[in-house]
Design an enzyme around this catalytic site. Structure first.
Site, PDB file in Angstrom:
ATOM      1  N   GLU B 278      18.795  35.572 -10.717  1.00  0.00           N
ATOM      2  CA  GLU B 278      19.404  36.753 -11.275  1.00  0.00           C
ATOM      3  C   GLU B 278      19.216  38.126 -10.263  1.00  0.00           C
ATOM      4  OE1 GLU B 278      19.791  36.332 -15.592  1.00  0.00           O
ATOM      5  OE2 GLU B 278      20.050  38.508 -15.669  1.00  0.00           O
ATOM      6  N   GLU B 281      21.508  37.908  -7.464  1.00  0.00           N
ATOM      7  CA  GLU B 281      22.734  38.024  -7.601  1.00  0.00           C
ATOM      8  C   GLU B 281      23.104  39.303  -7.881  1.00  0.00           C
ATOM      9  OE1 GLU B 281      23.819  36.453 -11.611  1.00  0.00           O
ATOM     10  OE2 GLU B 281      26.057  36.833 -11.402  1.00  0.00           O
ATOM     11  N   CYS B 298      20.823  35.077 -20.572  1.00  0.00           N
ATOM     12  CA  CYS B 298      19.600  34.247 -21.022  1.00  0.00           C
ATOM     13  C   CYS B 298      20.018  33.793 -22.650  1.00  0.00           C
ATOM     14  CB  CYS B 298      18.239  34.656 -20.964  1.00  0.00           C
ATOM     15  SG  CYS B 298      18.123  35.034 -19.188  1.00  0.00           S
ATOM     16  N   GLU B 360      24.004  25.905 -27.351  1.00  0.00           N
ATOM     17  CA  GLU B 360      23.968  26.189 -26.132  1.00  0.00           C
ATOM     18  C   GLU B 360      23.793  24.845 -25.345  1.00  0.00           C
ATOM     19  OE1 GLU B 360      20.774  27.955 -23.769  1.00  0.00           O
ATOM     20  OE2 GLU B 360      22.124  28.916 -22.922  1.00  0.00           O
ATOM     21  N   CYS B 502      13.423  37.442 -28.327  1.00  0.00           N
ATOM     22  CA  CYS B 502      13.272  35.901 -28.855  1.00  0.00           C
ATOM     23  C   CYS B 502      12.184  35.798 -29.689  1.00  0.00           C
ATOM     24  CB  CYS B 502      13.187  34.852 -27.578  1.00  0.00           C
ATOM     25  SG  CYS B 502      14.340  35.266 -26.434  1.00  0.00           S
TER      26      CYS B 502
END
Lengths: 160, 673
Positions: B278, B281, B298, B360, B502
């Site tokens: 990432e 990127e 994520c 997912e 999370c």
């Protein structure tokens, strides 16, 4: 019959008229129901989309009020009052008679041909005329009897 | 600010800004029972369980009554106790009382309060009507027969996530919490975040368990079972065993080994790969004028939300798969081969704090040749259940380390479990990438903590990089609106759907409130502080595997196996609106999209234009026109569908030409043939 496209344009006009304000959801639903005679699911989804509301919220409001219907209503909506005065003067017999005549099953309120819908209401505020029946909220029939309601149904059928 | 003094059960208490009596009582150690009060949500006052007696006022709901100077409040009178018992008894009368077989048993608030208030019998019989249970969604099961109508789910979905999947429908004794039109949960805009499950006090909303699937794989001798564990699990699992929000990594690995899995690896490994891919990127986009801001990818609930709501921003999403899916892909495509197994004989179980990860893992792009990259997704609570089921005394376990080589992770990967963690990991990577060895430890405090929207800036090679970190999708929506209106600009935006990140996922143990989340966050950062491997690029195993298996970071190898694509997605299923004729039967079917994206771009006008053209050209009866909800091409302008062909980018200017070349011509062909 009005074309679906006219209805759809009217739907958007109604939403525009109230500027799509969330606080105006009830009058919007009322006017849309007048156009469609009920509130079809896809129309409610469209209203939610246009008003930027969750569809669940629009569904919640539409199911909360007895005035809204999510299933098609008949051309003639017959409301039989079941307020105290009408009840004691035999409104239930009128209800049974008209339901039998229209061949309505237990939970069914609208005939298969979408001509008639039969509903009970708590009070029409015309207790002096008990028992009272209205048709499409425009015609009021006072001091009804099971025989007379059948005559009304017959008349409406003839009108088509 | 509200000031003055009140007396609560004989104690004189300073009001000191307390919003309601309930909060004030908690400050002095009095817990007033409630179902519908959550300090994070709006006050609803539905359950009436928090009633207290105020002198000269009588009974009031403490959640929705502000303390006033001089008030004398009694929270424990005979009248109050009688009332509470009555309320609980009435709720129980309308509740399916199958406690021993309910998955919320022992964590159910209704059960707990019934015991606490000595409700030992229900005088009113049972529910006479059974409503259908909805098991359509991959993550959440709804059992309306256990709902007590507290509305917590309705408010959390509306206020915290800004979606509004749930609302009250119908009226009086018929009232239900329902999706739009009582549709299946899988057919509406639910992003599977599980926050409604986290606030539900009963078993009305529960997580769909995959425990049996996990046992089946473990007991199958043909299968090699590999486990990966997300960072937020290790600081919450202990809560299920009375150990508070303490790190239990070693015991957790030991328990999994005892249960019989073959290899216990760490999702941290996948997270380090995510950070590297990432960050690369991002640097690439920054240098080459690519799409910014870069949104993190994520969080699967956020991804679904973005696909449903902001199809025009899908190019802003990082193409990186989430750590779970990077890990799964690596296991099935490379590790399996390395240990001489076929991908279908290697079962990848992931243990997540998250319910959306179940969704997912089922996304079709994460299945290769019929074999899913991740086979089973268990939540923290499901893992705890397996440990209990296996008869393992968790607290007595001796800590065991992760297996190699996929069991090593950096501190950067650990903090993925908390809101701000992914952004900080990228900052650490970039600092090391551009600054070299001497950078040392990089602790980036501005992005840490439970706050809903956080902003920070860093300097990278002379550029000021603006970072935003949001948790809660309603906060994400606020930020996106500011970006779209041009009021704000960022280079990187980290989005996590659950408050606190999370650690507060829908699969975490109850009580899953702000206090618990803050404790877990604290534990994560203290684990990071002692981790020798600080930055993602310090993880030597990750570097080696990126080189050996993928041909280096940001290469075609990683691009194929560790990156993904996103597609616009409709929010709700349903039939189209009929526009030109109730009696269908024309030879050409035309649908104009009136879903949100197209509606905002003027699809209403295009629809009218089509209807007009049909009339003008005398094609009535030949063309059936309707309005449909979403053709899932929301990023490409107004979309229409002619028979099976989707045409995008329809505008007022080209509508006539498109009508002629795509619709009228088909009618001609049909008439002439």
């Amino acid at each position: 019959m009005e074309s679906p496209q006219r209805k759809f344009q009217k739907l958007q006009q109604i939403i525009d008229k109230y500027e799509g304000k969330a606080s105006q959801l009830i009058p919007i639903l009322q006017e849309v129901q007048e156009e469609y005679r009920y509130l079809p699911e896809e129309v409610l989804t469209y209203i939610a989309t246009a008003m930027k509301l969750p569809p669940a919220t629009v569904f919640g409001v539409a199911t909360f009020y007895a005035q809204f219907s999510l299933i098609p209503k008949g051309k003639y909506v017959i409301r039989i009052c079941d307020g105290t005065a009408c009840h004691v003067r035999g409104s239930e017999l009128i209800n049974q008679a008209v339901r039998k005549e229209l061949n309505l099953q237990d939970n069914q309120s609208t005939t298969e041909d979408l001509q008639f819908t039969v509903e009970r209401v708590s009070c029409l505020g015309a207790c002096g005329l008990a028992p009272v029946v209205t048709v499409n909220d425009t015609e009021v029939y006072g001091q009804m009897t099971p025989e007379e309601i059948l005559a009304v149904v017959k008349k409406l059928r003839e009108e088509g | 600010m509200n000031t003055g003094k009140v007396t609560i059960d004989g104690q004189v208490v300073e009001i000191n800004g307390a919003k309601n009596i309930l909060e004030l009582a908690r400050r002095v150690g009095i817990e007033i029972p409630t179902f519908c009060y959550h300090s994070e949500l709006s006050v609803y006052g539905a359950c009436r369980l928090c009633m207290v007696e105020v002198e000269k006022m009588g009974l009031v709901a403490s959640c929705s009554t502000a303390p006033v100077d001089g008030m004398v409040i009694h929270t424990n009178t005979a009248r109050v106790r009688r009332l509470r018992r009555m309320i609980i008894e009435l709720l129980l009368a309308n509740h399916d009382r199958e406690c021993p077989t309910c998955s919320k048993s022992t964590t159910c608030k209704l059960q707990k309060l019934a015991k606490q208030f000595g409700v030992t019998k229900v005088r009113f019989g049972k529910r006479d009507k059974q409503l259908p249970i909805d098991e359509s969604a991959p993550s959440i099961i709804k059992d309306p027969n256990k709902c007590i109508l507290c509305g917590d789910c309705v408010r959390v979905c509306k206020e915290v996530q800004g979606i509004g999947v749930w609302d009250f429908a119908f009226r009086g004794s018929e009232t239900q919490v329902s999706t739009a039109f009582n549709k299946k949960l899988s057919d509406v805009a639910c992003v599977n975040c599980g926050q409604c499950v986290a606030v539900c006090p009963t078993g009305a909303l529960t997580v769909k368990s995959e425990v049996d699937k996990a046992w089946e794989a473990i007991h199958d001798p043909e299968k090699t079972v590999i486990v990966q564990i997300a960072p937020a699990v290790r600081v919450a699992l202990g809560e299920e065993f009375g150990l508070d929000s303490r790190d239990v990594t070693g015991k957790m690995v030991a328990a999994l080994k005892k249960i019989g899995v073959d290899k216990v690896f760490d999702t941290l490994f996948g997270a380090d790969m995510t950070t590297i891919e990432e960050s690369m990127e991002f640097m690439h986009r920054l240098k080459n004028g690519g799409k910014l801001p870069l949104f993190t990818s994520c969080c699967p609930a956020w991804i679904k939300y973005c696909e449903q709501t902001h199809a025009d921003m899908l190019k802003n999403l990082s193409s990186c798969r989430s750590p779970q899916q990077m890990f799964g892909s690596m296991v099935k495509k490379h590790y399996a081969r390395k240990i001489g197994k076929k991908p279908e004989d290697v079962i990848c179980i992931s243990i997540m704090p998250c319910t959306a990860k179940k969704f997912e893992a089922r996304r079709p792009e994460f299945t290769t040749g019929g074999v899913p990259d991740v086979d089973v997704v268990l939540t923290t609570v499901e893992l705890a259940q397996m440990i209990k089921e296996a008869g393992i005394i968790f607290d007595e376990l001796k800590p065991v380390g992760f297996d190699n080589p996929l069991g090593m992770g950096s501190g950067s990967a650990l903090i993925f479990g908390a809101s701000g963690g992914v952004a900080e990991s990228v900052v650490r990577f970039v600092a090391g990438y551009t600054g070299g060895e001497e950078v040392g430890r990089v602790d980036f405090y501005p992005v840490r903590g439970i706050k809903g929207i956080k902003e920070a800036e860093i300097e990278v090679e002379g550029n000021t990089i603006k970072i935003a970190v949001v948790n809660g999708l309603a906060n994400a929506e606020r930020l996106i609106q500011r970006i779209k209106n041009g009021e704000a600009f960022y280079h990187i935006v980290e989005v996590m759907s659950c408050p606190g990140g999370c650690v507060g996922g829908g699969g975490q143990p109850g009580v899953n409130d702000t206090a618990a989340r803050v404790k877990r966050i604290k534990e994560i950062y203290s684990l990071d502080a002692v981790n020798q491997v600080h930055k993602a690029q310090d993880n030597i195993y990750v570097n080696k595997i990126l080189e050996d298996w993928f041909g280096g970071p940001a290469s075609s190898g990683t691009h194929n196996d560790l990156h993904t694509k996103y597609t616009p997605r409709k929010r709700i299923s349903g039939k189209p609106i009929d526009i030109n004729n109730a009696e269908k039967g024309g030879s050409v079917q035309v649908s104009v999209c009136v879903g949100t994206g197209c509606y905002l771009r003027g699809s209403y006008d295009i629809m009218n234009k089509f209807a007009e053209l049909i009339k003008q050209m005398g094609l009535e009866g030949h063309v059936d026109l309707n309005g449909t909800f979403c053709l899932e091409q929301c990023d490409k302008g107004v979309s229409i569908k002619v028979d099976d062909e989707i045409i995008t980018g329809v505008t007022e200017e080209n509508v006539e030409q498109i009508f002629k070349s795509h619709v009228a011509i088909k009618v001609d062909l049909a008439v002439n043939s």
